[in-house]
Design an enzyme around this catalytic site. Structure first.
Site, PDB file in Angstrom:
ATOM      1  N   ASP A  18       0.848  -1.190   0.000  1.00 14.76           N
ATOM      2  CA  ASP A  18       0.000   0.000   0.000  1.00 14.76           C
ATOM      3  C   ASP A  18       0.887   1.246   0.000  1.00 14.76           C
ATOM      4  OD1 ASP A  18       0.913   0.028   2.686  1.00 14.76           O
ATOM      5  OD2 ASP A  18      -0.848  -1.081   3.366  1.00 14.76           O
ATOM      6  N   SER A  19       0.470   2.305   0.685  1.00 11.08           N
ATOM      7  CA  SER A  19       1.253   3.545   0.667  1.00 11.08           C
ATOM      8  C   SER A  19       2.618   3.386   1.322  1.00 11.08           C
ATOM      9  CB  SER A  19       0.480   4.675   1.351  1.00 11.08           C
ATOM     10  OG  SER A  19       0.111   4.315   2.671  1.00 11.08           O
ATOM     11  N   LEU A  20       2.758   2.460   2.261  1.00 19.18           N
ATOM     12  CA  LEU A  20       4.069   2.241   2.874  1.00 19.18           C
ATOM     13  C   LEU A  20       5.093   1.788   1.835  1.00 19.18           C
ATOM     14  CD1 LEU A  20       2.987   0.459   6.171  1.00 19.18           C
ATOM     15  CD2 LEU A  20       3.840   2.790   5.938  1.00 19.18           C
ATOM     16  N   HIS A  23       5.309   4.969  -1.069  1.00 14.29           N
ATOM     17  CA  HIS A  23       6.172   6.036  -0.571  1.00 14.29           C
ATOM     18  C   HIS A  23       7.632   5.593  -0.424  1.00 14.29           C
ATOM     19  CE1 HIS A  23       2.466   8.099   1.491  1.00 14.29           C
ATOM     20  NE2 HIS A  23       2.361   8.008   0.179  1.00 14.29           N
ATOM     21  N   HIS A 186       2.847   6.305   8.623  1.00 17.73           N
ATOM     22  CA  HIS A 186       3.791   6.108   7.526  1.00 17.73           C
ATOM     23  C   HIS A 186       5.234   6.292   7.996  1.00 17.73           C
ATOM     24  CE1 HIS A 186      -0.007   7.277   5.471  1.00 17.73           C
ATOM     25  NE2 HIS A 186       0.353   6.281   4.664  1.00 17.73           N
TER      26      HIS A 186
END
Length: 239
Positions: A18-20, A23, A186
């Site tokens: 996912d965003s982890l 990013h 995050h």
């Protein structure tokens, strides 16, 4: 003149999450996939297939459309932070379904090496302070998803990178998680450094043949040939 056909395709490490993961290319925060790419430069291509905001329910139907598994040497899978949203939130996936979804994703890469990564803890007070309204997830809720990843890894005999435990051990209190998470959820630079170090250690322990220190350049280094003719011969006859 026809251009030469590719003969030196770099094998791949694919990072799914996912965003982890998405990013992870953020060099301003020393993103972990960026660090991984640097470690494997000219040896393996590191592909970031992070999908910010996705849970495993959506990802398991999307990932096959994004990846050609032909050249994959290693897959890193990191989900759980969105699935752990409180029900009936948009991103919530019950933990049993989450575990089943991760199992399904691993089956897509049955011919590749795999590392399962647990989601990190949530720094509740920081996440709550930056949330617009009541917080939609918490540390104790996410813990269940980290446990599910560890349990599945043990069941499938797949190495597990236990980011949760490493971060929790390094942080003596929940407040200290701030040193790893910029918004409570995050990874910041310290968190990315920690995950990169854990991944590299797991690779060297479980898949030593992929240790970047022992892999040669796919294309010869400039010190290994004297002129173009010699380079051309080496390219035409790869060892």
């Amino acid at each position: 003149m026809e251009p030469p056909q590719p003969t030196h395709q770099l094998p791949q490490i694919v990072c799914i999450g996912d965003s982890l993961t998405q990013h992870g290319w953020d060099v301003g925060k020393r993103g972990w996939t960026a660090q991984l790419s640097q470690a494997y430069v000219r040896r393996l291509d590191v592909l970031n297939r992070g999908l910010s905001g996705f849970n495993t329910r959506w990802a398991k139907h999307t990932v096959p459309r994004m990846i050609n598994s032909q050249h994959i040497q290693l897959v890193c899978i990191l989900f759980g932070s969105n699935d752990a949203q409180f029900a009936p939130g948009k991103y919530h996936v019950p933990v049993d379904e989450f575990k089943s979804n991760i199992r399904d994703i691993t089956r897509m890469f049955a011919q590749s090496r795999i590392l399962l990564v647990t989601p990190p803890p949530v720094a509740d007070h920081l996440y709550e302070s930056l949330s617009q309204g009541p917080a939609d997830r918490c540390c104790e809720g996410t813990r269940l998803y980290a446990h599910a990843v560890r349990s599945l890894a043990e069941e499938l005999r797949i190495p597990c990178v236990d980011l949760w435990t490493a971060m929790e051990t390094a942080a003596s209190t929940n407040t200290a998680l701030d040193s790893f998470l910029w918004d409570g959820l995050h990874l910041n630079a310290n968190g990315n450094d920690l995950l990169f170090d854990l991944l590299l250690r797991a690779i060297k322990t479980n898949y030593p043949e992929l240790d970047p220190d022992s892999l040669p350049f796919v294309v010869p280094g400039h010190l290994n040939f004297n002129d173009f003719d010699e380079l051309n011969h080496m390219l035409a006859h790869p060892t």
